[in-house]
Design a protein around this motif. Structure first.
Motif, PDB file in Angstrom:
ATOM      1  N   VAL A 203       0.847  -1.200   0.000  1.00 49.17           N
ATOM      2  CA  VAL A 203       0.000   0.000   0.000  1.00 49.17           C
ATOM      3  C   VAL A 203       0.884   1.251   0.000  1.00 49.17           C
ATOM      4  CG1 VAL A 203      -1.627   1.352   1.394  1.00 49.17           C
ATOM      5  CG2 VAL A 203      -1.979  -1.119   1.088  1.00 49.17           C
ATOM      6  N   GLU A 204       1.928   1.223   0.824  1.00 40.84           N
ATOM      7  CA  GLU A 204       2.831   2.372   0.927  1.00 40.84           C
ATOM      8  C   GLU A 204       3.619   2.566  -0.379  1.00 40.84           C
ATOM      9  OE1 GLU A 204       2.803   4.509   3.156  1.00 40.84           O
ATOM     10  OE2 GLU A 204       4.754   5.499   3.262  1.00 40.84           O
ATOM     11  N   LEU A 205       4.064   1.462  -0.968  1.00 35.01           N
ATOM     12  CA  LEU A 205       4.776   1.573  -2.256  1.00 35.01           C
ATOM     13  C   LEU A 205       3.865   2.182  -3.310  1.00 35.01           C
ATOM     14  CD1 LEU A 205       6.704  -1.847  -2.450  1.00 35.01           C
ATOM     15  CD2 LEU A 205       7.740   0.432  -2.301  1.00 35.01           C
ATOM     16  N   GLU A 206       2.606   1.712  -3.367  1.00 33.34           N
ATOM     17  CA  GLU A 206       1.635   2.267  -4.318  1.00 33.34           C
ATOM     18  C   GLU A 206       1.483   3.771  -4.114  1.00 33.34           C
ATOM     19  OE1 GLU A 206      -0.088   1.484  -6.864  1.00 33.34           O
ATOM     20  OE2 GLU A 206      -0.241  -0.705  -6.950  1.00 33.34           O
ATOM     21  N   ARG A 207       1.377   4.165  -2.848  1.00 32.52           N
ATOM     22  CA  ARG A 207       1.200   5.586  -2.532  1.00 32.52           C
ATOM     23  C   ARG A 207       2.399   6.398  -3.019  1.00 32.52           C
ATOM     24  NH1 ARG A 207       2.530   9.376   1.071  1.00 32.52           N
ATOM     25  NH2 ARG A 207       4.008   8.048   2.199  1.00 32.52           N
ATOM     26  N   LEU A 208       3.592   5.857  -2.802  1.00 32.44           N
ATOM     27  CA  LEU A 208       4.804   6.596  -3.173  1.00 32.44           C
ATOM     28  C   LEU A 208       4.951   6.700  -4.694  1.00 32.44           C
ATOM     29  CD1 LEU A 208       7.183   5.075  -0.494  1.00 32.44           C
ATOM     30  CD2 LEU A 208       6.393   7.455  -0.598  1.00 32.44           C
ATOM     31  N   VAL A 209       4.594   5.634  -5.405  1.00 32.51           N
ATOM     32  CA  VAL A 209       4.731   5.637  -6.861  1.00 32.51           C
ATOM     33  C   VAL A 209       3.619   6.469  -7.506  1.00 32.51           C
ATOM     34  CG1 VAL A 209       4.699   4.157  -8.900  1.00 32.51           C
ATOM     35  CG2 VAL A 209       6.021   3.480  -6.916  1.00 32.51           C
ATOM     36  N   ASP A 210       2.479   6.580  -6.797  1.00 30.48           N
ATOM     37  CA  ASP A 210       1.362   7.370  -7.313  1.00 30.48           C
ATOM     38  C   ASP A 210       1.719   8.832  -7.524  1.00 30.48           C
ATOM     39  OD1 ASP A 210      -0.641   5.722  -7.909  1.00 30.48           O
ATOM     40  OD2 ASP A 210      -1.951   6.257  -6.236  1.00 30.48           O
ATOM     41  N   GLY A 211       2.764   9.300  -6.854  1.00 27.39           N
ATOM     42  CA  GLY A 211       3.185  10.683  -7.023  1.00 27.39           C
ATOM     43  C   GLY A 211       3.865  10.947  -8.360  1.00 27.39           C
ATOM     44  N   LEU A 212       4.207   9.892  -9.095  1.00 27.13           N
ATOM     45  CA  LEU A 212       4.912  10.067 -10.375  1.00 27.13           C
ATOM     46  C   LEU A 212       3.903  10.183 -11.527  1.00 27.13           C
ATOM     47  CD1 LEU A 212       7.628   7.288  -9.890  1.00 27.13           C
ATOM     48  CD2 LEU A 212       7.838   9.731  -9.432  1.00 27.13           C
ATOM     49  N   PRO A 213       4.302  10.818 -12.624  1.00 23.82           N
ATOM     50  CA  PRO A 213       3.378  10.971 -13.761  1.00 23.82           C
ATOM     51  C   PRO A 213       3.027   9.609 -14.380  1.00 23.82           C
ATOM     52  CG  PRO A 213       5.578  11.858 -14.285  1.00 23.82           C
ATOM     53  CD  PRO A 213       5.587  11.503 -12.841  1.00 23.82           C
ATOM     54  N   LYS A 214       1.780   9.159 -14.150  1.00 19.82           N
ATOM     55  CA  LYS A 214       1.352   7.800 -14.510  1.00 19.82           C
ATOM     56  C   LYS A 214       1.460   7.480 -15.986  1.00 19.82           C
ATOM     57  CE  LYS A 214      -2.091   7.633 -10.871  1.00 19.82           C
ATOM     58  NZ  LYS A 214      -1.388   8.860 -10.394  1.00 19.82           N
ATOM     59  N   GLU A 215       1.232   8.501 -16.828  1.00 17.79           N
ATOM     60  CA  GLU A 215       1.139   8.241 -18.260  1.00 17.79           C
ATOM     61  C   GLU A 215       2.508   7.999 -18.894  1.00 17.79           C
ATOM     62  OE1 GLU A 215       0.698  10.879 -16.623  1.00 17.79           O
ATOM     63  OE2 GLU A 215       1.888  12.483 -17.511  1.00 17.79           O
ATOM     64  N   GLU A 216       3.586   8.172 -18.110  1.00 16.72           N
ATOM     65  CA  GLU A 216       4.908   8.086 -18.736  1.00 16.72           C
ATOM     66  C   GLU A 216       5.440   6.661 -18.750  1.00 16.72           C
ATOM     67  OE1 GLU A 216       7.626  11.125 -17.639  1.00 16.72           O
ATOM     68  OE2 GLU A 216       6.120  12.696 -17.891  1.00 16.72           O
ATOM     69  N   ARG A 217       6.130   6.353 -19.860  1.00 14.07           N
ATOM     70  CA  ARG A 217       6.603   4.994 -20.092  1.00 14.07           C
ATOM     71  C   ARG A 217       7.561   4.511 -18.994  1.00 14.07           C
ATOM     72  NH1 ARG A 217       6.924   1.435 -24.354  1.00 14.07           N
ATOM     73  NH2 ARG A 217       8.884   0.294 -24.540  1.00 14.07           N
TER      74      ARG A 217
END
Lengths: 308, 308
Positions: free
Chosen positions: B26-40
């Protein structure tokens, strides 16, 4: 090249650049000397790190600190941060040069890391340099005299600048855009991440370690954003018009790769005008700074006048 | 799997592992969610980071903190550090799997990053994850309530563990040794860097963020060194004897590559005995710790009993 007066004396920019560059190289040598010399990955990272770059990022870091503070006691910290930024810049060059990326054989007139060693070693040398940068930025962790709070801010701003939202994302965007035509806005955004983010971080890191106020930091960030973009426009112009012997790499590479560049999108005349305009804006952002900001001003002018 | 009593209740290790693993994800998801999702590059790093590892390093970080302190207020920090260590572990897997390195197509039963995307993207995804780890470890820089001094120590110990003297150097040594026969001492040294350093850093980071005394930290470091090595010995044994379906990768890979392994150098029986001995030493190092160290003890036993 005698320029403006700095604290009553004439400011010799060429001498300033040369003096700082030498001190940065001594410090880089010292930092790399801590690694096991006999190991291949260390030889490889040293090959790329000690191959005579302009050391623009450390010098920006130092000049920003000087513009903010007369107190020399922060200067050891500022050199550490500057060297970390140079390590991150060098790691990015090593990885960008890899066959899977830009596939370049020559850099600063020397074989690139994967040519001088091999691909696996070059990947690991880049990884090691990026990691070493953070080791250096945290090297005063055990020192009770150190300002841990400022250093943690520096780690944070540098990691943001270097990561997926900054430099790494910019390199990805640059590669994805090869062969397609970008708008000027998209080109600016890409460069703002690929090269701009680390240049901004260099100026901010120096300013923070020298204790800059929030308003001075903001003006320095504006300066850095302008010169970062100017640097890229000038780089694009050099790629079209530069002397390969001066640059240590072939000219005309961008065009052959169908890279989007400022001269190709704006025309060369307009690109030169744009670079000069950006330098003017950068100088404007420093208008409230005193003569201690002279090195920053000279760097801004140098960026569009350099030949490599 | 009911085990020892923990604070008066029975300690269910399987449930403990599962609960922590879920919280880490859950914490990893939260941390990665801060990055621009649409980018390769972000899709690529997410592909590798969220592909269901054991999350051993974050769980070690958490268990070490629990062994040191009853105070739950440090736990947000401990999860941040644990997630950073998982990011660094994942970046190292992405780069190790590259064609120029170990050239693996499958990891945890899924295509490796460069197979699912491409080489350039995998290199950049690894770079971005390593950088993100340091962004996460410095993310409380602007928070006056944070313990900046402890965090800077964590940045320093993690960067040392991950760099040329630790993990990166270990991977280089491992590759250089392929096809040549190592002594047991050299094999131990190589693993102590390649996988051991980051496992030790995971335990130390948790302990430091929980405010461990110097003597407790030293005992935890001894524990971590023992289980780190035991983990590698067990891994080598699994490669010879394991079930590919359980492991999510082919068995017998090490032998085909002529990798130096504990079973190949010691014989399988002796390797198993050695792993058990190391676990015994790890448990010994915890002898002065109370029942709050039960998760660490259970992890030590689990490391040699696991099937993947």
């Amino acid at each position: 090249m005698r320029e403006m007066s700095l604290e009553g004396r004439f400011f010799d920019f060429k001498r300033y650049l040369e003096a700082k560059r030498k001190k940065v190289e001594v410090e880089l040598e010292r930092l790399v000397d801590g690694l096991p010399k006999e190991e291949r990955v260390v030889s490889a990272l040293r090959h790329s790190l000690m191959s005579g770059g302009k050391r623009l990022r450390p010098i920006l870091c130092i000049a920003a600190a000087e513009a903010v503070s007369r107190d020399r006691s922060c200067m050891d910290d500022v050199f550490l941060a500057g060297c970390s930024l140079e390590m991150i810049h060098t790691y990015s060059l090593i990885h960008d040069d890899l066959p899977a990326m830009d596939d370049d054989d020559l850099r600063r007139g020397k074989p690139t890391c994967h040519v001088a060693f091999d691909e696996a070693t070059a990947i690991l040398a880049g990884d090691a340099l990026l990691t070493l940068a953070f080791e250096v930025m945290s090297s005063r962790a055990g020192d009770p005299e150190a300002d841990h709070c400022r250093w943690l801010r520096v780690v944070n701003l540098v990691s943001r600048a270097a990561g997926a939202c900054g430099m790494v994302g910019g390199q990805m965007a640059d590669m994805s855009a090869e062969g397609t035509k970008l708008s000027l806005e998209a080109l600016r955004e890409m460069h703002s991440r690929k090269t701009g983010a680390l240049i901004r971080a260099s100026v901010s890191a120096g300013a923070i370690l020298a204790g800059a106020s929030r308003s001075r930091l903001e003006r320095l960030e504006k300066y850095a954003a302008d010169i970062g973009l100017a640097f890229q426009v000038a780089d694009d112009i050099l790629d079209v018009e530069g002397d390969p012997a001066m640059m240590g790499k072939a000219a005309g590479v961008d065009a052959r790769r169908e890279k989007n560049t400022y001269p190709s999108l704006m025309g060369p005349e307009e690109a030169r005008r744009f670079a000069r305009e950006l330098v003017g804006e950068a100088l404007n952002a420093l208008s409230s700074f005193d003569e201690r900001s002279e090195p920053l001003r000279a760097i801004a002018r140098y960026i569009v006048e350099r030949k490599r």
